[in-house]
Enzyme design. Structure first.
Site, PDB file in Angstrom:
ATOM      1  N   LYS A 278      14.758  24.255 -23.817  1.00  0.00           N
ATOM      2  CA  LYS A 278      13.942  24.821 -22.733  1.00  0.00           C
ATOM      3  C   LYS A 278      12.976  25.809 -23.371  1.00  0.00           C
ATOM      4  CE  LYS A 278      14.188  28.104 -18.823  1.00  0.00           C
ATOM      5  NZ  LYS A 278      15.023  28.791 -17.814  1.00  0.00           N
ATOM      6  N   LYS A 290      10.180  36.681  -9.431  1.00  0.00           N
ATOM      7  CA  LYS A 290      11.299  37.553  -9.801  1.00  0.00           C
ATOM      8  C   LYS A 290      10.961  39.006  -9.478  1.00  0.00           C
ATOM      9  CE  LYS A 290      13.013  34.874 -13.767  1.00  0.00           C
ATOM     10  NZ  LYS A 290      14.373  34.649 -13.265  1.00  0.00           N
ATOM     11  N   ASP A 360      11.840  29.297  -9.244  1.00  0.00           N
ATOM     12  CA  ASP A 360      12.449  30.016 -10.365  1.00  0.00           C
ATOM     13  C   ASP A 360      13.537  29.188 -11.048  1.00  0.00           C
ATOM     14  OD1 ASP A 360      12.835  32.077 -12.109  1.00  0.00           O
ATOM     15  OD2 ASP A 360      13.970  33.350 -10.715  1.00  0.00           O
ATOM     16  N   ARG A 364      15.438  23.627 -15.483  1.00  0.00           N
ATOM     17  CA  ARG A 364      16.025  22.307 -15.262  1.00  0.00           C
ATOM     18  C   ARG A 364      14.927  21.266 -15.002  1.00  0.00           C
ATOM     19  NH1 ARG A 364      19.571  24.623 -10.369  1.00  0.00           N
ATOM     20  NH2 ARG A 364      19.462  26.413 -11.762  1.00  0.00           N
TER      21      ARG A 364
HETATM   22  N1  BES Z   1      15.282  31.993 -16.928  1.00  0.00           N
HETATM   23  C1  BES Z   1      16.072  32.135 -15.779  1.00  0.00           C
HETATM   24  C2  BES Z   1      17.542  32.373 -16.097  1.00  0.00           C
HETATM   25  C3  BES Z   1      17.883  33.728 -16.658  1.00  0.00           C
HETATM   26  C4  BES Z   1      18.032  34.808 -15.827  1.00  0.00           C
HETATM   27  C5  BES Z   1      18.102  33.862 -17.997  1.00  0.00           C
HETATM   28  C6  BES Z   1      18.382  36.032 -16.359  1.00  0.00           C
HETATM   29  C7  BES Z   1      18.465  35.088 -18.520  1.00  0.00           C
HETATM   30  C8  BES Z   1      18.598  36.169 -17.695  1.00  0.00           C
HETATM   31  C9  BES Z   1      16.022  30.877 -14.920  1.00  0.00           C
HETATM   32  O1  BES Z   1      14.840  30.176 -14.949  1.00  0.00           O
HETATM   33  C10 BES Z   1      16.255  31.305 -13.521  1.00  0.00           C
HETATM   34  O2  BES Z   1      15.474  32.057 -13.021  1.00  0.00           O
HETATM   35  N2  BES Z   1      17.323  30.830 -12.933  1.00  0.00           N
HETATM   36  C11 BES Z   1      17.680  31.188 -11.605  1.00  0.00           C
HETATM   37  C12 BES Z   1      18.174  29.938 -10.925  1.00  0.00           C
HETATM   38  C13 BES Z   1      18.336  30.084  -9.452  1.00  0.00           C
HETATM   39  C14 BES Z   1      16.993  30.257  -8.776  1.00  0.00           C
HETATM   40  C15 BES Z   1      19.026  28.851  -8.932  1.00  0.00           C
HETATM   41  C16 BES Z   1      18.776  32.242 -11.671  1.00  0.00           C
HETATM   42  O3  BES Z   1      19.614  32.193 -12.570  1.00  0.00           O
HETATM   43  O4  BES Z   1      18.766  33.139 -10.834  1.00  0.00           O
HETATM   44 ZN    ZN Z   2      13.383  30.882 -13.584  1.00  0.00          ZN
HETATM   45 ZN    ZN Z   3      13.756  30.350 -16.743  1.00  0.00          ZN
END
Ligand code: BES
Ligand code: ZN
Ligand code: ZN
Length: 518
Positions: A278, A290, A360, A364
């Site tokens: 990724k 965010k 966000d 995936r």
């Molecule tokens: N890059 C983030 C995941 C992440 C969050 C990595 C904090 C390291 C620290 C990812 O793209 C993301 O935002 N995931 C969301 C998914 C959710 C919207 C289903 C998450 O983990 O909140």
């Molecule tokens: Zn994200």
């Molecule tokens: Zn991300």
């Protein structure tokens, strides 16, 4: 060319590529610079064979300190001494011999480097005595790994910045073991070039490291090595190939997405390991934006790709001769008038449609195209993806381990064991059918990019990815695949003693070990 295009073109090339510490295995008794003595806990006197060439006053001091028990040599401890006739010594505690592990040795080695930086030491001579070859190798590896610091963007005249010192390490041991030590020092140095690259890429600021900037680094790497081929699928090509996941995530940014494909030793036929990363060079969340606090950390959201590139570099540096593939899915996730929206339905490269319920959950989406492309075009023996995919994996495992999911028990065990060997823990997590069901019950598309609730968020993410692993040829079984969620281990792990701060370069060593057995 647009006015933005000119701005990007005029930027200086990315400052990358710090070189790991130089390690020289010496067979003579001379001491250069600070003397480092690794000592087992409870060793009462200076180890015989280690004292030659040491200034007399320093030698006396060490003996008294050890006799009196002032330095107990517990794991993780160090003591610096200065002799009246000159010369410095650094005593390093190895802990109890019975408790020694490769990781405790790496951490002791790292302690040498950290201590040395504090006293601005440039040259060291490490005198090993009474240690197994494997342990000495791990100690040296720890010294090298801890030497990294990311100071490319700091003004060089900053006198206080002791991390800027280039260290040369001389190491000596019993004659019978020097050959082993030489070999392991060479291997550690080679692999460390990959770890350093992964850290450099991870730490690079997102205004300089955007998708095509990553691709340019990859192309330069390919040009440097005859046995490396690098191909870039650019934005226009991704669109015409129908890579709706990559395009959907990246189209909101002026800095357009791309996919980078590395092939090492492409002349060797047959199914090969494929590593997929990724590579979100910045994750604002997109329209599902965010919150501001710590958003800067989302520059690390490309660490899966950084590790993938780092593994390629490590393999080339260590002279690996078999074919290996790396695929990095690069995009910047931005809100804009051209960004995808929650509610959009995209068609991925696999032909499966995805309901984007949260922009966000973008990692995936880019991976769905990278995984399908890898499975259908690149002849994998197995596929391993790495992704800073979910905050939920950090809730589950903290910063101590990456989450590990797989559709293949043997692959899972091999990765787990390789991680253990390298002190980079990958912890098994479940791929329950219920998670797949949750992700495939969209009202409007084949798959949804968001779980029904927030529970088990890292598992539902893994279950989503599994939908994009093709079957093996003439089979109704999927290609062996594993997913590593590195959101907790790619940066910010205080317990990781092998890096001062910032990007860790996680799993470059795990995957190098898995692929080469070395
Ligand atoms: N890059 C983030 C995941 C992440 C969050 C990595 C904090 C390291 C620290 C990812 O793209 C993301 O935002 N995931 C969301 C998914 C959710 C919207 C289903 C998450 O983990 O909140
Ligand atoms: Zn994200
Ligand atoms: Zn991300």
């Amino acid at each position: 060319m647009s006015r933005f295009g000119r701005i990007f073109k005029s930027q200086a090339p990315l400052p990358l590529l710090g070189e790991p510490m130089k390690v020289i295995v010496d067979t003579h008794e001379n001491i250069n610079g600070t003397l480092v003595l690794p000592l087992w806990q409870d060793s009462k006197s200076m180890v015989s064979g280690s004292e030659s060439g040491v200034h007399r006053s320093l030698k006396n001091q060490i003996e008294i300190i050890l006799e009196d028990g002032d330095f107990k040599a517990k794991a993780g401890t160090a003591m610096t001494l200065a002799g009246t006739e000159g010369g410095k010594a650094l005593l390093i505690g190895l802990g109890k011999q019975d408790d020694a592990s490769l990781q405790s040795m790496r951490e002791s080695g790292a302690k040498v480097t950290a201590s040395l930086k504090k006293i601005h030491g440039k040259t060291v001579t490490v005198k090993f005595h009474g240690m197994e070859s494997e342990h000495m190798g791990a100690f040296v590896e720890g010294m090298i790994l801890r030497d990294y610091s990311y100071d490319h963007y700091k003004s060089k005249d900053d006198e206080d910045d002791s991390d800027d010192v280039e260290i040369t390490a001389h190491v000596t041991c019993e004659d019978s073991k020097t050959e082993d030590l030489q070999k392991s020092a060479e291997l550690s140095s080679a692999v460390a070039t990959g770890v350093y690259l992964a850290r450099d890429l991870g730490n690079a600021p997102p205004n300089d490291l955007y998708p095509m900037a990553f691709a340019e680094q990859a192309i330069a790497f390919g040009a440097e090595h005859d046995n490396v081929d690098v191909k870039v699928i650019n934005y226009d090509e991704a669109r015409s190939l129908g890579m709706g996941g990559l395009v959907g995530v990246g189209m909101g940014s002026y800095r357009k997405p791309c996919m980078v494909i590395f092939e090492i030793n492409g002349d060797k036929p047959g199914p090969s390991p494929c590593i997929v990363g990724k590579g979100i060079t910045f994750d604002t969340g997109g329209i599902s934006i965010k919150p501001s606090p710590s958003m800067d950390e989302m520059k690390y959201d490309m660490h899966g790709s950084a590790t993938t590139f780092g593994v390629m570099k490590a393999l080339v540096a260590s002279g690996h001769e078999d074919r290996v593939i790396g695929v990095t899915c690069m995009a910047e996730n931005m809100p804009s008038s051209n960004a995808q929206r929650p509610g959009d339905v995209i068609t991925t490269y696999s032909g499966k449609t995805v309901e984007v319920l949260n922009t966000d959950a973008e990692g995936r989406l880019v991976l769905s195209d990278g995984l399908w492309y890898t499975g259908t075009h690149l002849n994998p023996s197995y596929i391993i993806d790495l992704a800073t995919l979910t905050g939920a994996v950090v809730v589950a495992l903290g910063h101590e381990a990456s989450g590990l999911w797989s559709n293949d028990g043997e692959l899972l065990n091999n990765i787990k064991e390789a991680g253990e060997h390298c002190g980079e823990i990958a912890w098994p997590m479940p791929l329950f059918k219920a998670f797949e069901k949750e992700m495939t019950d969209s009202k409007i598309a084949d798959v949804r990019n968001l779980g029904a609730g927030r529970w088990g968020g890292s598992n539902t993410a893994a279950a989503f990815l599994k939908q994009f692993i093709p079957n093996m040829a003439d089979s109704d079984e999927q290609i062996p695949w594993a997913h590593l969620d590195i959101a907790g281990t790619a940066w910010g792990a205080k317990s990781n003693k092998l890096v001062k701060n910032g990007a860790t370069g996680i799993h470059v060593r795990t995957l190098h070990h898995l692929i080469t057995g070395q």
